[in-house]
Design an enzyme around this catalytic site. Structure first.
Site, PDB file in Angstrom:
ATOM      1  N   GLY A 106      63.696  67.737  24.074  1.00  0.00           N
ATOM      2  CA  GLY A 106      62.605  68.312  24.865  1.00  0.00           C
ATOM      3  C   GLY A 106      61.777  67.294  25.634  1.00  0.00           C
ATOM      4  N   SER A 111      69.238  65.733  25.896  1.00  0.00           N
ATOM      5  CA  SER A 111      69.913  65.808  24.601  1.00  0.00           C
ATOM      6  C   SER A 111      71.125  66.736  24.688  1.00  0.00           C
ATOM      7  CB  SER A 111      68.939  66.312  23.531  1.00  0.00           C
ATOM      8  OG  SER A 111      68.287  67.481  23.977  1.00  0.00           O
ATOM      9  N   ASP A 156      73.292  65.182  34.467  1.00  0.00           N
ATOM     10  CA  ASP A 156      73.186  64.747  33.071  1.00  0.00           C
ATOM     11  C   ASP A 156      74.548  64.509  32.450  1.00  0.00           C
ATOM     12  OD1 ASP A 156      70.584  65.242  33.616  1.00  0.00           O
ATOM     13  OD2 ASP A 156      70.459  67.105  32.480  1.00  0.00           O
ATOM     14  N   TYR A 206      62.162  76.049  36.013  1.00  0.00           N
ATOM     15  CA  TYR A 206      63.332  75.352  36.569  1.00  0.00           C
ATOM     16  C   TYR A 206      64.232  76.351  37.298  1.00  0.00           C
ATOM     17  CZ  TYR A 206      67.447  72.271  36.711  1.00  0.00           C
ATOM     18  OH  TYR A 206      68.522  71.522  37.116  1.00  0.00           O
TER      19      TYR A 206
HETATM   20  C1  GLA Z   1      67.572  68.695  34.336  1.00  0.00           C
HETATM   21  C2  GLA Z   1      68.928  69.227  34.779  1.00  0.00           C
HETATM   22  C3  GLA Z   1      69.545  68.294  35.819  1.00  0.00           C
HETATM   23  C4  GLA Z   1      68.569  68.003  36.955  1.00  0.00           C
HETATM   24  C5  GLA Z   1      67.213  67.584  36.403  1.00  0.00           C
HETATM   25  C6  GLA Z   1      66.169  67.432  37.472  1.00  0.00           C
HETATM   26  O1  GLA Z   1      67.730  67.503  33.629  1.00  0.00           O
HETATM   27  O2  GLA Z   1      69.813  69.332  33.687  1.00  0.00           O
HETATM   28  O3  GLA Z   1      70.737  68.838  36.302  1.00  0.00           O
HETATM   29  O4  GLA Z   1      68.439  69.094  37.802  1.00  0.00           O
HETATM   30  O5  GLA Z   1      66.720  68.519  35.455  1.00  0.00           O
HETATM   31  O6  GLA Z   1      66.495  66.374  38.307  1.00  0.00           O
END
Ligand code: GLA
Length: 360
Positions: A106, A111, A156, A206
């Protein structure tokens, strides 16, 4: 088929935030962190598709699940997603899967991608299948995005699968081409958690940003927002104010990534700091993903004399990243911690350089 264990790292994104959505497809510049998730997989008795999943980090309780289960809002969904995606190409037996992790959850250091990449790497080892690192990243993304239903981009998973310690990974999220750049040896990457967690799987904010970018792309009639550059910013005045601001963040942030890489290559720390500061302002004012606790950390950093600090990760909580000259790192953290008593230091190359692997 015997057992196999694999690990994958968490990541910090140095710059390029919210540029990796499908509607945007810009550049990102993450780096792996010295926090990991390990996955141990082994064949067990039972019919194919039966899974026993447990984690030392979540009380060791084994969960009996099946590869064809639907997601139910539990951490084991990520593991099931990986098994499901992996088994499209490679047959899997009944499995026992054990997870262990020291990745703080978080805080915006991903993670979930560390978990998915570790599981897929372990399945690769177990079966002798041969997906390459980019393929593993794409499978991890499919597990998280399509199965668990997190509306994330691909940054990520690529960072966890292709990232190299002490190096920044430039990823073009449209072409999926990558390039590695060494990080400045005398700069500490400081990550400080503000004390308020973010959760992308639950996070309405988001998801809303993803929808807003998709709408901006539609109104502008382009394939992706990051096809646009400085010369196109005038076109945004035709959009409703909010949509224009969202698009402006994405377009300018994408350009900042490329400028940052140039500044990294030139060893220009002042320019790097300016770009991080501009990234934060853009996320705070145009993309509106920051929160007061995060802004307070960034302002403290500035008062100390470090303006290269910004919100990191998915937003609406989590952490900041700051690039601090190594010799000032301890004093910087004392100063920031005193002004923000709820904050916690997550990771820093300066303070974790006992880990050879990560010492720059
Ligand atoms: C999260 C999402 C990524 C990216 C970031 C913001 O980590 O998993 O794909 O969008 O937010 O840059």
């Amino acid at each position: 088929m015997t057992g196999f264990t694999a690990k994958a790292p968490a990541r910090a994104n140095i710059i390029g935030e919210h540029t990796d959505y499908a509607a945007n497809q810009g550049h990102v510049l993450p780096t792996p962190l010295p926090f990991h998730t390990w996955a141990a997989v082994a064949e067990r008795a039972g019919a194919a598709g039966q899974l026993s999943i447990s984690s030392e980090s979540f009380g060791n309780q084994p969960y009996d699940r099946r590869a064809d289960d639907e997601p139910r809002g539990h951490w084991t969904d990520y593991v099931i997603g990986c098994v499901r995606v992996f088994s499209k190409k490679t047959k899997l037996p009944a499995l026992e899967i054990k997870i262990k992790s020291d990745v703080p959850i978080g805080c915006g250091i991903s993670s979930s991608a560390a978990l998915c990449v570790a599981v897929i790497r372990a399945l690769k080892g177990l079966t002798g299948a041969d997906p390459g690192d980019a393929q593993i990243a794409l499978m991890a993304h499919e597990a998280e995005h399509d199965f668990v239903g997190v509306p994330c981009g691909k940054m990520d998973q690529f960072a966890a699968s292709l990232g190299r310690p002490g190096q920044a990974l430039l990823l073009n999220t449209k072409t999926l081409t990558t390039r590695h750049y060494p990080l400045a040896a005398n700069t500490a990457i400081m990550l400080v958690n503000c004390g308020r967690k973010h959760d992308l799987a639950k996070g309405g904010g988001y998801k809303q940003r993803v929808a807003e970018c998709t709408e901006a792309r539609r109104l502008l009639g382009v394939g992706t927002l990051c096809e646009l550059g400085t010369m196109d910013l005038d076109r945004l005045s035709a959009l409703p104010d909010l949509t224009a601001r969202r698009a402006r963040h994405v377009i300018t942030e994408n350009l900042r990534v490329l400028e940052f890489v140039a500044a990294l290559e030139a060893g220009d720390l002042e320019r790097q700091a300016d770009l991080l500061a501009a990234s934060h302002a853009s996320q705070r004012d145009d993309f509106e993903v920051s929160i007061p606790e995060i802004d307070a950390l960034v302002e403290s950093s500035k008062r100390f004399g470090i303006r290269g600090a910004r919100i990191v990760g998915g937003g609406f909580g989590g952490a900041i990243i700051a690039l601090v000259p190594r010799e000032q790192a301890v004093a910087w953290w004392s100063f920031v911690a005193k002004e923000n008593p709820k904050s916690q230091l997550i990771s820093t190359y300066a303070l974790k350089n006992d880990e050879n692997e990560y010492a720059a």
